[in-house]
Design an enzyme around this catalytic site. Structure first.
Site, PDB file in Angstrom:
ATOM      1  N   SER A  68       0.642  -1.341  -0.026  1.00  9.53           N
ATOM      2  CA  SER A  68       0.017  -0.187  -0.018  1.00  9.53           C
ATOM      3  C   SER A  68       0.734   1.227  -0.165  1.00  9.53           C
ATOM      4  O   SER A  68       1.873   1.229   0.602  1.00  9.53           O
ATOM      5  CB  SER A  68      -0.909  -0.102   1.292  1.00  9.53           C
ATOM      6  OG  SER A  68      -1.745   1.229   1.337  1.00  9.53           O
TER       7      SER A  68
ATOM      8  N   TYR B 174      -1.570   0.451  10.599  1.00  7.18           N
ATOM      9  CA  TYR B 174      -1.634  -0.098   9.195  1.00  7.18           C
ATOM     10  C   TYR B 174      -0.536   0.263   8.216  1.00  7.18           C
ATOM     11  O   TYR B 174       0.071  -0.746   7.579  1.00  7.18           O
ATOM     12  CB  TYR B 174      -3.115   0.584   8.214  1.00  7.18           C
ATOM     13  CG  TYR B 174      -3.364   0.049   6.992  1.00  7.18           C
ATOM     14  CD1 TYR B 174      -3.620  -1.305   6.773  1.00  7.18           C
ATOM     15  CD2 TYR B 174      -3.019   0.952   6.134  1.00  7.18           C
ATOM     16  CE1 TYR B 174      -3.963  -1.757   5.300  1.00  7.18           C
ATOM     17  CE2 TYR B 174      -3.224   0.417   4.593  1.00  7.18           C
ATOM     18  CZ  TYR B 174      -3.882  -0.756   4.483  1.00  7.18           C
ATOM     19  OH  TYR B 174      -3.850  -1.247   3.111  1.00  7.18           O
TER      20      TYR B 174
END
Length: 245
Positions: free
Chosen positions: A138, A151
């Site tokens: 990501s 995250y």
């Protein structure tokens, strides 16, 4: 990639990727938590042209099961030449910074379980001196931000792990492809207000396979995220600390 294991196969991006792989005539071994959803994805892949589709329901956080999982997939398809790792959780940043238990779930799912699976697959691919490992990381892993640093840390660790794995496997002819999506319109982001930066799962899947075909190293999907993250990484830390990102 003609014999592919897809991990986290019921995620929106994975399902879009499975549809494209099936249309190409790839044989597939699908892994996810929900057996009913997996069966539906498998049936759809068969109707789209996949000559063989097998599936197994498994909680991928069970790292002790990974060796047997890879062995079963290997036997089911008569070997593997591709792997797509698409499992992960977004988590809740507020809850994660209050509770280590919540943070650990994000780190275990997004990094530790992925590293375990990649270790098993990398050793197999290295021994046969062929294969392509495609992993969804990501843009959040490029720089820690207060809004999602747990995250982001899980994805940042995964990206660095993949860099080292790519360096190790290069001499064996094994490709390690890191795919870095930005915002994607999936059930995982259903609670997030949408804007023009959001991509569809199908858009990410197409970019993923294009990167795999080209045996790329790291790709941003869509490509404009490369520029966005270059700017974000370039902000001096004293300035960055004052921003609400």
């Amino acid at each position: 990639m003609k014999k592919v294991i897809v991990l986290g196969a019921t995620s929106a991006i994975a399902q879009a990727t499975v549809r494209l792989l099936a249309a190409r005539g790839a044989s597939l071994y699908l892994v996810g938590r929900n057996a009913a959803n997996l069966e539906a994805v498998a049936r759809d892949a068969s109707t789209r042209g996949a000559p063989k589709v097998e599936f197994r329901a498994l909680d991928l956080n069970d790292c002790e099961a990974h060796a047997s999982l890879v062995e079963r997939a290997w036997q089911a398809l008569g070997g593997l030449d591709g792997a797509v790792l698409a499992h992960g959780v977004l988590g809740d940043q507020t809850e994660s910074q209050r509770s280590w238990a919540a943070a650990e779930v994000v780190l275990r799912t997004n990094f530790l379980s992925a590293a375990s699976l990649l270790t098993e697959l990398a050793n197999r691919f290295e021994s046969q001196k062929a294969g392509t490992l495609v992993v969804i990381s990501s843009v959040a892993g490029d720089r820690g931000r207060q809004s999602n640093y747990v995250y982001g840390a899980s994805k940042g660790a995964l990206t660095v792990f993949l860099q080292g794995l790519r360096n190790r496997l290069a001499k064996s002819g094994v490709a390690v492809v890191t795919v870095k999506p930005g915002f994607v319109d999936t059930p995982m982001t259903a609670h997030v207000p949408k804007n023009k930066l959001f991509a569809s799962p199908e858009q990410v899947a197409r970019g993923l396979l294009k990167a795999a075909d080209g045996r790329k190293n790291e790709v941003y999907v869509p490509g404009f995220w490369a520029l966005i993250m270059l700017i974000i990484r370039s902000i001096p830390e004293p300035v960055f600390k004052r921003l609400k990102l």
